[in-house]
Design a protein around this motif. Structure first.
Motif, PDB file in Angstrom:
ATOM      1  N   GLU A  14       0.799  -1.037  -0.044  1.00 30.94           N
ATOM      2  CA  GLU A  14       0.051   0.130   0.062  1.00 30.94           C
ATOM      3  C   GLU A  14       1.006   1.434   0.177  1.00 30.94           C
ATOM      4  N   THR A  15       2.053   1.181   0.782  1.00 34.67           N
ATOM      5  CA  THR A  15       2.948   2.478   0.744  1.00 34.67           C
ATOM      6  C   THR A  15       3.427   2.615  -0.806  1.00 34.67           C
ATOM      7  N   LYS A  16       3.661   1.653  -1.296  1.00 35.83           N
ATOM      8  CA  LYS A  16       4.321   1.597  -2.648  1.00 35.83           C
ATOM      9  C   LYS A  16       3.292   2.194  -3.534  1.00 35.83           C
ATOM     10  N   ARG A  17       2.160   1.717  -3.501  1.00 32.98           N
ATOM     11  CA  ARG A  17       1.032   2.168  -4.421  1.00 32.98           C
ATOM     12  C   ARG A  17       0.712   3.663  -4.085  1.00 32.98           C
ATOM     13  N   ALA A  18       0.787   4.135  -2.777  1.00 35.75           N
ATOM     14  CA  ALA A  18       0.557   5.508  -2.558  1.00 35.75           C
ATOM     15  C   ALA A  18       1.755   6.350  -2.989  1.00 35.75           C
ATOM     16  N   ALA A  19       2.890   5.923  -3.260  1.00 43.10           N
ATOM     17  CA  ALA A  19       4.028   6.536  -3.770  1.00 43.10           C
ATOM     18  C   ALA A  19       3.850   6.485  -5.542  1.00 43.10           C
ATOM     19  N   PHE A  20       3.269   5.672  -6.020  1.00 46.18           N
ATOM     20  CA  PHE A  20       3.332   5.664  -7.431  1.00 46.18           C
ATOM     21  C   PHE A  20       1.555   5.025  -7.733  1.00 46.18           C
ATOM     22  N   PRO A  21       0.577   5.827  -7.693  1.00 46.83           N
ATOM     23  CA  PRO A  21      -0.609   5.400  -8.051  1.00 46.83           C
ATOM     24  C   PRO A  21      -1.130   4.375  -9.121  1.00 46.83           C
ATOM     25  N   ARG A  22      -0.313   4.147 -10.050  1.00 50.73           N
ATOM     26  CA  ARG A  22      -0.430   3.589 -11.481  1.00 50.73           C
ATOM     27  C   ARG A  22      -0.211   1.999 -10.842  1.00 50.73           C
ATOM     28  N   PHE A  23       0.363   1.903  -9.752  1.00 49.74           N
ATOM     29  CA  PHE A  23       0.297   0.378  -9.072  1.00 49.74           C
ATOM     30  C   PHE A  23      -0.807  -0.200  -8.572  1.00 49.74           C
ATOM     31  N   TYR A  24      -1.755   0.697  -8.575  1.00 43.57           N
ATOM     32  CA  TYR A  24      -3.204   0.283  -8.325  1.00 43.57           C
ATOM     33  C   TYR A  24      -3.907  -0.551  -9.091  1.00 43.57           C
ATOM     34  N   PHE A  25      -3.287  -0.452 -10.368  1.00 40.30           N
ATOM     35  CA  PHE A  25      -3.771  -1.105 -11.624  1.00 40.30           C
ATOM     36  C   PHE A  25      -3.097  -2.606 -11.667  1.00 40.30           C
ATOM     37  N   LEU A  26      -2.294  -2.969 -10.737  1.00 40.05           N
ATOM     38  CA  LEU A  26      -1.601  -4.336 -10.701  1.00 40.05           C
ATOM     39  C   LEU A  26      -2.226  -5.092  -9.516  1.00 40.05           C
ATOM     40  N   SER A  27      -1.962  -6.361  -9.515  1.00 44.93           N
ATOM     41  CA  SER A  27      -2.414  -7.144  -8.446  1.00 44.93           C
ATOM     42  C   SER A  27      -1.307  -7.211  -7.574  1.00 44.93           C
ATOM     43  N   ASP A  28      -1.464  -7.728  -6.459  1.00 35.27           N
ATOM     44  CA  ASP A  28      -0.546  -7.811  -5.277  1.00 35.27           C
ATOM     45  C   ASP A  28       0.488  -8.793  -5.812  1.00 35.27           C
ATOM     46  N   ASP A  29       0.098  -9.913  -6.499  1.00 32.23           N
ATOM     47  CA  ASP A  29       1.298 -10.555  -6.974  1.00 32.23           C
ATOM     48  C   ASP A  29       2.276 -10.007  -7.997  1.00 32.23           C
ATOM     49  N   GLU A  30       1.709  -9.288  -8.928  1.00 32.54           N
ATOM     50  CA  GLU A  30       2.369  -8.483  -9.824  1.00 32.54           C
ATOM     51  C   GLU A  30       2.989  -7.381  -9.384  1.00 32.54           C
ATOM     52  N   LEU A  31       2.817  -6.740  -8.248  1.00 33.41           N
ATOM     53  CA  LEU A  31       3.395  -5.691  -7.818  1.00 33.41           C
ATOM     54  C   LEU A  31       4.707  -6.458  -6.853  1.00 33.41           C
ATOM     55  N   LEU A  32       4.206  -7.575  -6.040  1.00 32.90           N
ATOM     56  CA  LEU A  32       5.543  -8.129  -5.522  1.00 32.90           C
ATOM     57  C   LEU A  32       6.595  -8.599  -6.630  1.00 32.90           C
ATOM     58  N   SER A  33       5.970  -9.067  -7.681  1.00 31.05           N
ATOM     59  CA  SER A  33       7.080  -9.364  -8.707  1.00 31.05           C
ATOM     60  C   SER A  33       8.011  -8.147  -9.211  1.00 31.05           C
ATOM     61  N   ILE A  34       7.474  -6.996  -9.233  1.00 31.62           N
ATOM     62  CA  ILE A  34       8.221  -5.805  -9.566  1.00 31.62           C
ATOM     63  C   ILE A  34       8.922  -5.413  -8.656  1.00 31.62           C
ATOM     64  N   MET A  35       8.497  -5.584  -7.296  1.00 30.28           N
ATOM     65  CA  MET A  35       9.402  -5.043  -6.211  1.00 30.28           C
ATOM     66  C   MET A  35      10.338  -6.176  -5.817  1.00 30.28           C
ATOM     67  N   SER A  36      10.341  -7.355  -6.165  1.00 37.05           N
ATOM     68  CA  SER A  36      11.422  -8.293  -5.954  1.00 37.05           C
ATOM     69  C   SER A  36      12.476  -8.101  -6.940  1.00 37.05           C
ATOM     70  N   GLN A  37      12.345  -7.416  -8.216  1.00 39.84           N
ATOM     71  CA  GLN A  37      13.217  -7.304  -9.182  1.00 39.84           C
ATOM     72  C   GLN A  37      13.805  -5.921  -9.162  1.00 39.84           C
ATOM     73  N   THR A  38      13.966  -5.228  -8.144  1.00 37.71           N
ATOM     74  CA  THR A  38      14.551  -3.903  -8.183  1.00 37.71           C
ATOM     75  C   THR A  38      15.881  -3.630  -8.838  1.00 37.71           C
ATOM     76  N   ARG A  39      16.545  -4.761  -8.707  1.00 35.68           N
ATOM     77  CA  ARG A  39      17.949  -4.560  -9.396  1.00 35.68           C
ATOM     78  C   ARG A  39      17.897  -4.819 -10.761  1.00 35.68           C
ATOM     79  N   ASN A  40      16.797  -5.327 -11.447  1.00 27.72           N
ATOM     80  CA  ASN A  40      16.787  -5.812 -12.764  1.00 27.72           C
ATOM     81  C   ASN A  40      15.790  -4.889 -13.394  1.00 27.72           C
ATOM     82  N   PRO A  41      15.653  -3.579 -13.586  1.00 27.38           N
ATOM     83  CA  PRO A  41      14.792  -2.633 -14.304  1.00 27.38           C
ATOM     84  C   PRO A  41      13.917  -3.503 -15.401  1.00 27.38           C
ATOM     85  N   GLU A  42      14.632  -4.226 -16.284  1.00 28.62           N
ATOM     86  CA  GLU A  42      14.185  -4.848 -17.486  1.00 28.62           C
ATOM     87  C   GLU A  42      12.915  -5.846 -17.253  1.00 28.62           C
TER      88      GLU A  42
END
Length: 160
Positions: free
Chosen positions: A65-93
């Motif tokens: 929720e804090t990540k979604r507050a920082a970037f509201p377009r994250f609300y379009f993603l499911s929790d699993d998709e957002l976790l996938s993004i957050m777990s790949q912070t060192r690999n922007p691709e």
């Protein structure tokens, strides 16, 4: 994510180890599942593990929720998709596959070949390319920051 939620990470490791230990014991010592029900304190342990996992889930949801507050377009993603993004912070691709859900008309972005991995343009589904006025720097920035920069560059580039 483990660095952001160290207490929850430690709790999860504890529950995971306990679970693996119990079921290793069940596999080795019991031939039928019903026999394993007589392991002392098994039910109490499983209930405790379940409560701990519920607490971890709530903490994880609050973190997302804090990540979604920082970037509201994250609300379009499911929790699993957002976790996938957050777990790949060192690999922007790795964020590429989720861009179309965050930005309606962006199918993919182009990264520079160098180690910095700056983003130099955006592309739609029919491969129409719009170069950014200035590159978006991904290295050293949180994902939500450079995705916000993409949004800003998108507007700047289309108005240029």
């Amino acid at each position: 994510i483990q660095r952001q939620l160290p207490a929850e990470s430690a709790k999860f490791k504890t529950v995971d180890k306990m679970w693996k230990d119990w079921f290793k014991k069940v596999r080795q010592s019991y031939h039928k599942a019903m026999e394993a029900l007589h392991i002392p304190k098994l039910l109490e342990g499983l209930r405790s593990a379940n409560e701990t996992l519920d607490q971890i889930q709530k903490s994880l949801e609050a973190y997302l929720e804090t990540k979604r507050a920082a970037f509201p377009r994250f609300y379009f993603l499911s929790d699993d998709e957002l976790l996938s993004i957050m777990s790949q912070t060192r690999n922007p691709e790795a964020v590429q596959e989720h861009l179309c859900k965050c930005f309606d008309a962006i199918s993919f972005v182009t990264f520079t070949e160098e180690k910095k991995k700056d983003i130099i343009d955006m592309n739609d589904m029919i491969k129409e390319k719009v170069p950014f006025t200035t590159p978006v720097q991904t290295s050293g920035s949180p994902v939500e920051k450079w995705l916000g920069d993409i949004e800003q560059r998108m507007v700047e580039s289309l108005h240029a």
